[in-house]
Scaffold this active site. Sequence first.
Site, mmCIF file in Angstrom:
data_model
loop_
_atom_site.group_PDB
_atom_site.id
_atom_site.type_symbol
_atom_site.label_atom_id
_atom_site.label_comp_id
_atom_site.label_asym_id
_atom_site.label_seq_id
_atom_site.Cartn_x
_atom_site.Cartn_y
_atom_site.Cartn_z
ATOM 1 N N TYR A 1 -10.570 -3.907 3.912
ATOM 2 C CA TYR A 1 -9.631 -3.397 4.903
ATOM 3 C C TYR A 1 -10.408 -3.182 6.195
ATOM 4 O O TYR A 1 -11.229 -2.272 6.284
ATOM 5 C CB TYR A 1 -9.028 -2.088 4.408
ATOM 6 C CG TYR A 1 -7.861 -1.567 5.214
ATOM 7 C CD1 TYR A 1 -7.945 -1.383 6.595
ATOM 8 C CD2 TYR A 1 -6.665 -1.232 4.589
ATOM 9 C CE1 TYR A 1 -6.885 -0.910 7.334
ATOM 10 C CE2 TYR A 1 -5.590 -0.731 5.313
ATOM 11 C CZ TYR A 1 -5.707 -0.562 6.684
ATOM 12 O OH TYR A 1 -4.650 -0.071 7.418
ATOM 13 N N GLU B 1 0.862 -1.183 0.000
ATOM 14 C CA GLU B 1 0.000 0.000 0.000
ATOM 15 C C GLU B 1 0.899 1.234 0.000
ATOM 16 O O GLU B 1 1.777 1.363 0.858
ATOM 17 C CB GLU B 1 -0.914 0.028 1.222
ATOM 18 C CG GLU B 1 -2.037 -0.989 1.178
ATOM 19 C CD GLU B 1 -2.925 -0.944 2.418
ATOM 20 O OE1 GLU B 1 -2.695 -0.063 3.277
ATOM 21 O OE2 GLU B 1 -3.818 -1.790 2.537
ATOM 22 N N ASP C 1 -5.588 9.788 9.499
ATOM 23 C CA ASP C 1 -4.216 9.431 9.853
ATOM 24 C C ASP C 1 -3.738 10.176 11.086
ATOM 25 O O ASP C 1 -4.039 11.361 11.291
ATOM 26 C CB ASP C 1 -3.278 9.721 8.684
ATOM 27 C CG ASP C 1 -3.565 8.830 7.490
ATOM 28 O OD1 ASP C 1 -3.566 7.607 7.677
ATOM 29 O OD2 ASP C 1 -3.791 9.356 6.388
#
Length: 279
Positions: A180, A54, A65
Amino acid sequence: MTNATPNRLSARFAELKAAGKCGFVSYTSAGDPTLQLSAEILNGLPKAGVDIIEIGVPFSDPMADGIAIQVANLRAFKAGITLRKVLDLVKDFRRTDKDTPIVLMGYFNPIYVYGIENFVRDAKESGVDGLIVADLPPEEDKELLEPAKRYGIDFIRLLAPTTDAKRLPTVLLDASGYLYYVSVTGVTGTRAAEAEPVKKAVAEIHKHTDLPVAVGFGISTPEQARAIAVNAEAVVVGSAIVNRVATNLDAEGNAKPGIVKDVLSFVATLAQAAHGEAA
């Protein structure tokens, strides 16, 4: 318009299943700490045991993030990274590696500015296999999902502990490549994943889909990777690898000698753990 290139993600997960192994997925931020060193790290990942790569596409407002990846994005911007240069990194990688799947992970704004149709075309030509777009919910992703499908690029959806049974079918619709599973709530790099809740969540997901499940967020050590790998098709590590890059920079942000070797050695320990191999 559709590219007939074999699906690398499906092939890789089939290989892992046949070998009875959990896959290891690494995340690095493109252009961090420099374009050249980023390319060297990228090129060394398969030999370090990485099954799927990734690549983070830096963005100025990465809402999902934590601080590690936020700071990595700033380093990458300082180094001159752009979305076009991210695709060039992939294209250069494909000159020597035709088999390792590559997934771009990031946010919708850079893609929108680039031009959606232009982006999916250039991504496919560069050798990108899948996309993860963190800020694009299923209800709003058709303008990117449909062109990606035409070009044979997998659209990987995110699932979280907060994804309930009512919402799950919406998330699974048109998902491809793998799922995911975000193992903890919150942003990347802030909390540790726990094996038992992950086991239950993955089992529940598999009641509704045959897609492989990759578990990420909250995994930073070989011990954690080994524990999570027992109940998933793949383990994803990102912030810990990005932090390893950061520990190899001096006070001025310049790379110390041996940065590539050290980062790849660390990745290798994670990959061995995910694969269930002795260190």
